[in-house]
Design an enzyme around this catalytic site. Structure first.
Site, short mmCIF file in Angstrom:
data_model
loop_
_atom_site.label_atom_id
_atom_site.label_comp_id
_atom_site.label_asym_id
_atom_site.label_seq_id
_atom_site.Cartn_x
_atom_site.Cartn_y
_atom_site.Cartn_z
N CYS A 87 -5.55 -1.81 -1.11
CA CYS A 87 -5.48 -3.10 -1.79
C CYS A 87 -6.82 -3.82 -1.74
O CYS A 87 -7.27 -4.23 -0.67
CB CYS A 87 -4.38 -3.91 -1.10
SG CYS A 87 -4.42 -5.67 -1.40
N CYS B 245 -6.83 -7.42 -0.44
CA CYS B 245 -6.61 -7.41 1.02
C CYS B 245 -7.95 -7.29 1.75
O CYS B 245 -8.17 -7.94 2.77
CB CYS B 245 -5.71 -6.24 1.43
SG CYS B 245 -4.05 -6.33 0.74
#
Length: 108
Positions: free
Chosen positions: A32, A35
């Site tokens: 991600c 993230c």
């Protein structure tokens, strides 16, 4: 090295729900992009609130049970737990000020 300690499905109860201090949980996954963007912010928060807030990370790929329990659909999701209850959450890569302001509301 991240300041946030990893938690798992098996340690979540002890590390987060049973914690005496408020806990910020960063739900993330290695693939991600956002993230990775929010990770340094989470580390700065861990530094800034050391002793007041426990900061942990949960890899949603490796720990689907907890992620499922809390209905994590998009990551990063940052949840604040206090006294074993989810009291707040922020979804997405947010600036440090947003995260700090959200945390401040839950500190005694």
């Amino acid at each position: 090295m991240s300041k946030a300690a990893p938690v798992t499905d098996s340690t979540f109860q002890e590390e987060v729900l049973d914690s005496d201090t408020p806990v910020l949980v960063d739900f993330w996954a290695p693939w991600c992009g956002p993230c990775r963007m929010v990770s340094p912010v989470v580390d700065e928060i861990a530094d800034q609130y050391e002793g007041q807030v426990k900061v942990v990370k949960l890899n949603t790929d490796e720990n689907p049970t907890v992620a499922g329990q809390y209905g994590i659909r998009s990551i990063p999701t940052l949840m604040i737990f206090k006294g074993g209850q989810r009291v707040d959450m922020v979804v997405g890569a947010v600036p440090k000020t947003t995260l700090a302001n959200t945390l401040e509301k839950h500190l005694d």
